[in-house]
Design an enzyme around this catalytic site. Structure first.
Site, PDB file in Angstrom:
ATOM      1  N   TYR A  94       0.857  -1.184   0.000  1.00 20.72           N
ATOM      2  CA  TYR A  94       0.000   0.000   0.000  1.00 20.72           C
ATOM      3  C   TYR A  94       0.903   1.247   0.000  1.00 20.72           C
ATOM      4  CZ  TYR A  94      -2.818   3.765   1.856  1.00 20.72           C
ATOM      5  OH  TYR A  94      -3.409   4.982   2.042  1.00 20.72           O
ATOM      6  N   ASP A 107       0.863  -7.761   6.920  1.00 21.75           N
ATOM      7  CA  ASP A 107      -0.353  -6.967   6.709  1.00 21.75           C
ATOM      8  C   ASP A 107      -1.367  -7.882   6.014  1.00 21.75           C
ATOM      9  OD1 ASP A 107      -2.356  -5.293   5.733  1.00 21.75           O
ATOM     10  OD2 ASP A 107      -0.992  -3.602   5.446  1.00 21.75           O
ATOM     11  N   LYS A 165     -11.088  -1.873   6.145  1.00 22.52           N
ATOM     12  CA  LYS A 165     -11.378  -2.659   4.937  1.00 22.52           C
ATOM     13  C   LYS A 165     -12.326  -3.829   5.235  1.00 22.52           C
ATOM     14  CE  LYS A 165      -8.643   0.275   2.973  1.00 22.52           C
ATOM     15  NZ  LYS A 165      -7.924   0.964   3.983  1.00 22.52           N
TER      16      LYS A 165
HETATM   17  O1  P1T Z   1      -6.257   3.650   5.532  1.00 19.01           O
HETATM   18  P1  P1T Z   1      -5.747   2.995   6.798  1.00 19.01           P
HETATM   19  O2  P1T Z   1      -6.839   2.407   7.623  1.00 19.01           O
HETATM   20  O3  P1T Z   1      -4.815   3.862   7.573  1.00 19.01           O
HETATM   21  O4  P1T Z   1      -4.925   1.692   6.325  1.00 19.01           O
HETATM   22  C1  P1T Z   1      -3.738   1.752   5.585  1.00 19.01           C
HETATM   23  C2  P1T Z   1      -3.573   0.480   4.790  1.00 19.01           C
HETATM   24  C3  P1T Z   1      -2.768  -0.514   5.296  1.00 19.01           C
HETATM   25  N1  P1T Z   1      -2.589  -1.671   4.627  1.00 19.01           N
HETATM   26  C4  P1T Z   1      -3.215  -1.921   3.459  1.00 19.01           C
HETATM   27  C5  P1T Z   1      -2.986  -3.208   2.757  1.00 19.01           C
HETATM   28  C6  P1T Z   1      -4.052  -0.958   2.909  1.00 19.01           C
HETATM   29  O5  P1T Z   1      -4.665  -1.243   1.753  1.00 19.01           O
HETATM   30  C7  P1T Z   1      -4.245   0.284   3.578  1.00 19.01           C
HETATM   31  C8  P1T Z   1      -5.116   1.349   3.045  1.00 19.01           C
HETATM   32  N2  P1T Z   1      -5.438   1.204   1.682  1.00 19.01           N
HETATM   33  C9  P1T Z   1      -6.239   2.003   0.935  1.00 19.01           C
HETATM   34  C10 P1T Z   1      -6.822   3.111   1.411  1.00 19.01           C
HETATM   35  C11 P1T Z   1      -6.435   1.577  -0.452  1.00 19.01           C
HETATM   36  O6  P1T Z   1      -7.382   2.038  -1.114  1.00 19.01           O
HETATM   37  O7  P1T Z   1      -5.640   0.744  -0.915  1.00 19.01           O
END
Ligand code: P1T
Length: 385
Positions: A98, A170, A195
C-alpha cells in the site's frame, strides 16, 4: 470454538448491569475511582475501554492470536509497530505494498534514522540477499496491494526465526477468514480494519495481533504511550461488523472468481492479477496458504487488471456506474480505483515502473451485490474502450 461462532461471540457477553446482549458503546473518557488506585480495571479512556477491549478480544480470536491492540487507522497500527524498533535498525519490506506504508517508512521514519529498503518478498533468495545485519523487521503484504503478488509466509517465518527478526504481515486483503499468518509462524499480524474487517466503509481503523507475550507487553505500552487509539463508537461499529465477516468474505470471494474469469476472457484486458486464476504465477501457493477456517482455499475479493494506458482506463471508468470510483476497499459495496493516480500516487514514478505498476492498472474491490449486475457494469465499461 469455530470461526463463525468466534466471529459472533468471542470477546463478548451480555452486559452485567442490564443484560444488554450487544456490548454497549462505553463512550467515556475516564472512570470513577473509589480511592486513589482503587478502580474496576479502567482508569482512563486512552489506556483502556470496555468496547475496545471486546473488539480486541474478538479479533485476537479470529486471527488465532492471544493479544490484540486496536488503533485509530491502519497507518496508526503500522506506525506503532514501527516504534518497536530503534534508530539504526533496518526494515525490509515487500516492494509492492500500500502506497501509504512505503511513504511512512521512507518519508517519516527515515528522519529517525530507521533504515528501510524494499524487496520482492515472493522470492526467498532475493530476501536473503537484501538482508542486512541490522534487519530487525520483515514487513510483508500478501497478497500485495494492488499487484496481488503472494509471499510464502511459512518460508519467510522460518528465515526470520533463524535470523532473529520479527515477521510482520499486513493481512488486510484477505482478513483472517482466508489467511491466518500467526498459524504460519508470523510474529505480528496487522490490518487496516477500515477494509474487510469493518466491511461497511464507515470507519477508519487498525488492529495489531500477536502471540508473543514480550511483543504484546511493548505494544500495550505503546498503544497507551503513543495514543493512536480508536473511539468507542468506531470499536462498536467494527465489532458489529466482524459478526458477518465470514458471510461477506465468502460472498465476495465467490463473485470475484466470476468477475476475474470474465476479465481474463476479454480481449480488451491485457492482464488480470487474481490468485484464484490458474494462470496466476502463485496459484499453487494461494491454494496452500489462503485457506478458510474449514480448510478450503479462498482468493478474496480483490482483483487488478491492466488496460492499455491511462486514457484507456479513463474511458473504461466513464462507462462504470455500479462500482464506485473511490479509494479504499473491502466494503459490501463494490469499489473501483486507479492506483497510480489514487492509492499509490505517493510511490515515486521510478519505483512504480520498477515494480510493474502501470498507468493502465485498474483495481476492483468486489462487494456483495448480485454478480450479474457487477458483470454487466464491467461489460459496459469495456464497451467504452
Ligand atoms: O487507511 P488505513 O486504515 O490507515 O490503512 C492503511 C492500509 C494498510 N494496509 C493496506 C494493505 C491498505 O490497503 C491500507 C489502506 N489502503 C487504501 C486506502 C487503499 O485504497 O488501498
Amino acid at each position: 470454538m469455530g470461526f463463525m461462532t468466534d466471529a459472533i461471540h468471542a470477546g463478548q457477553h451480555p452486559e452485567e448491569t442490564t443484560g444488554a446482549v450487544i456490548t454497549p458503546i462505553f463512550q467515556t473518557a475516564t472512570y470513577a475511582q473509589a480511592a486513589p488506585g482503587e478502580h474496576k480495571g479502567y482508569e482512563y479512556g486512552r489506556t483502556g475501554n470496555p468496547t475496545r477491549h471486546a473488539l480486541e478480544r474478538n479479533l485476537a480470536a479470529l486471527e488465532r492470536g492471544k493479544f490484540a491492540y486496536a488503533f485509530s487507522s491502519g497507518m496508526a497500527a503500522t506506525s506503532t509497530v514501527a516504534q518497536l524498533l530503534k534508530a539504526g535498525d533496518h526494515v525490509l519490506c515487500t516492494a509492492n505494498v500500500y502506497g501509504g506504508t512505503a511513504r511512512y517508512f521512507r518519508q517519516v521514519m527515515a528522519h529517525f534514522n530507521l533504515q528501510f529498503s524494499t524487496v520482492d518478498t515472493s522470492n526467498l533468495d532475493s530476501v536473503k540477499q537484501a538482508w542486512r545485519n541490522e534487519t530487525k523487521l520483515l514487513f510483508v503484504e500478501t497478497p500485495s496491494n494492488p499487484l496481488m503478488i503472494l509471499s510464502d509466509l511459512a518460508a519467510l517465518a522460518q528465515l526470520c526465526k533463524e535470523r532473529g527478526a520479527l515477521l510482520v504481515v499486513d493481512n488486510t486483503f484477505l482478513s483472517p477468514y482466508f489467511q491466518r499468518p500467526l498459524e504460519l509462524g508470523a510474529d505480528i499480524v496487522l490490518h487496516s480494519t477500515t477494509k474487510f474487517i469493518n466491511g461497511h466503509s464507515d470507519v477508519v481503523g487498525g488492529i495489531v495481533i500477536t502471540n508473543r507475550a514480550e511483543v504484546a507487553e511493548r505494544l500495550a505500552f505503546l498503544q497507551n504511550a503513543v495514543g493512536a487509539v480508536p473511539s468507542p463508537f468506531d470499536c462498536w461499529l467494527i465489532l458489529r461488523s466482524t459478526k458477518t465477516l465470514p458471510l461477506r468474505m465468502r460472498q465476495s470471494n465467490e463473485i470475484a472468481q466470476v468477475l476475474a474469469r470474465f476479465l481474463f476472457e476479454s480481449k480488451k484486458v491485457q492482464h488480470v492479477y487474481y490468485p484464484g486464476l490458474p494462470n496466476h504465477p502463485q496459484h499453487e501457493l494461494a491454494k496452500r496458504q489462503q485457506l478458510d477456517p474449514y480448510g478450503k482455499p479462498g482468493f478474496g475479493g480483490m482483483i487488478s487488471f491492466n488496460l492499455a494506458d491511462f486514457d484507456t482506463a479513463k474511458r473504461f471508468l466513464k462507462g462504470i456506474k455500479l462500482f464506485t470510483l473511490a479509494e479504499s476497499l473491502g466494503g459490501v459495496e463494490s469499489l473501483i480505483c486507479h492506483p497510480t493516480s489514487m492509492t499509490h500516487a505517493s510511490v515515486p514514478a521510478e519505483e512504480r515502473k520498477r515494480i510493474g505498476l502501470s498507468d493502465g492498472l485498474v483495481r476492483l474491490s468486489v462487494g456483495v451485490e448480485d454478480k450479474e449486475d457487477l458483470l454487466e457494469d464491467l461489460a459496459h465499461g469495456l464497451a467504452m474502450i
